[in-house]
Enzyme design. Structure first.
Site, PDB file in Angstrom:
ATOM      1  N   HIS A   1      38.241  18.961   6.457  1.00  0.00           N
ATOM      2  CA  HIS A   1      38.132  17.645   5.494  1.00  0.00           C
ATOM      3  C   HIS A   1      38.528  16.245   6.349  1.00  0.00           C
ATOM      4  O   HIS A   1      38.804  16.398   7.509  1.00  0.00           O
ATOM      5  CB  HIS A   1      38.654  17.912   4.304  1.00  0.00           C
ATOM      6  CG  HIS A   1      38.086  19.500   3.628  1.00  0.00           C
ATOM      7  ND1 HIS A   1      36.758  19.381   3.099  1.00  0.00           N
ATOM      8  CD2 HIS A   1      38.698  20.487   3.856  1.00  0.00           C
ATOM      9  CE1 HIS A   1      36.465  20.689   2.904  1.00  0.00           C
ATOM     10  NE2 HIS A   1      37.731  21.498   3.100  1.00  0.00           N
TER      11      HIS A   1
ATOM     12  N   GLU B   1      44.076  19.214  -0.049  1.00  0.00           N
ATOM     13  CA  GLU B   1      43.905  20.123   1.184  1.00  0.00           C
ATOM     14  C   GLU B   1      44.040  19.413   2.470  1.00  0.00           C
ATOM     15  O   GLU B   1      44.618  19.895   3.326  1.00  0.00           O
ATOM     16  CB  GLU B   1      42.536  20.713   0.917  1.00  0.00           C
ATOM     17  CG  GLU B   1      42.200  21.733   2.085  1.00  0.00           C
ATOM     18  CD  GLU B   1      40.817  22.216   2.145  1.00  0.00           C
ATOM     19  OE1 GLU B   1      40.118  22.121   0.868  1.00  0.00           O
ATOM     20  OE2 GLU B   1      40.578  22.953   3.200  1.00  0.00           O
TER      21      GLU B   1
ATOM     22  N   GLU C   1      41.681  30.289   5.727  1.00  0.00           N
ATOM     23  CA  GLU C   1      41.974  29.720   4.310  1.00  0.00           C
ATOM     24  C   GLU C   1      43.387  30.138   4.117  1.00  0.00           C
ATOM     25  O   GLU C   1      43.526  31.440   3.797  1.00  0.00           O
ATOM     26  CB  GLU C   1      41.202  30.283   3.217  1.00  0.00           C
ATOM     27  CG  GLU C   1      39.588  29.854   3.336  1.00  0.00           C
ATOM     28  CD  GLU C   1      39.478  28.435   2.749  1.00  0.00           C
ATOM     29  OE1 GLU C   1      40.496  27.806   2.451  1.00  0.00           O
ATOM     30  OE2 GLU C   1      38.361  27.752   2.825  1.00  0.00           O
TER      31      GLU C   1
HETATM   32 ZN   LIG Z   1      38.371  23.311   2.971  1.00  0.00          ZN
END
Ligand SMILES: [Zn+2]
Length: 185
Positions: free
Chosen positions: A9, A23, A147
């Site tokens: 991102h 995030e 993640e």
């Molecule tokens: Zn992500």
């Protein structure tokens, strides 16, 4: 040995938000620390972005293609994408990773990283799964999307937002990479 780090991102896309934590900043902080550790150990490292938005394209699909294209044109040996998760279920927690195909070098590297994070940080080990993500499909080298944990879990959000925990998880990812690749010589 060339490692391309993709802090997920950034730019117009903040990624997931949970418990007041965003995030893109977690991904960036962990990626910067991981890059430092890898460089100190003798790896050649490139980061897709080193701030919130430098080099991130406005169009999300074009940007994802660009991340893979940069790793390909540089000739990276490994591609590591750093992300932070979210879920409808606040109880969801733990570390997991995605690869384009199971039974590959990508899966073995991903397993090494997930196991190291789980062992070092005590996170629940959710394992390695298959996913058709653009950055995994379009990269020419073994590629892993990690993640780190769930922003929607109150305890994990506190950890993910903590500079000390961010350094610790970067070190665990680093150890997972070294356990799989060995140090460059
Ligand atoms: Zn992500």
């Amino acid at each position: 040995m060339k490692i391309f780090i993709d802090p997920g991102h950034g730019g117009p896309d903040p990624g997931a938000v949970g418990n007041g934590v965003t995030e893109e900043f977690v991904n960036l902080n962990v990626s910067l620390e991981l890059a430092r550790l890898l460089r100190d150990a003798g790896f050649d490292v490139r980061l897709y972005r080193t701030t919130s938005d430098d080099g991130v394209l406005e169009n999300k699909n074009a940007d994802l293609r660009n991340r893979a294209a940069q790793a390909n044109s540089w000739g990276a040996d490994y591609f590591i994408s750093i992300h932070t998760n979210s879920s409808e279920r606040p109880a969801a927690q733990g570390v997991e990773a995605y690869v384009y195909r199971l039974g590959t070098a990508s899966e073995r590297l991903a397993q090494s990283i997930v196991d190291s994070v789980s062992d070092e940080l005590g996170s629940i080990n959710r394992g390695v799964m298959q996913a058709n993500f653009a950055v995994l499909r379009r990269t020419n080298m073994p590629a892993v999307l990690v993640e780190l944990g769930y922003l929607t879990n109150a305890t994990e959000a506190l950890n993910l937002n903590s500079p000390a925990w961010q350094r610790a998880v970067a070190d665990a990812i680093f150890q997972g990479i070294v356990n799989y690749t060995g140090y460059p010589v």
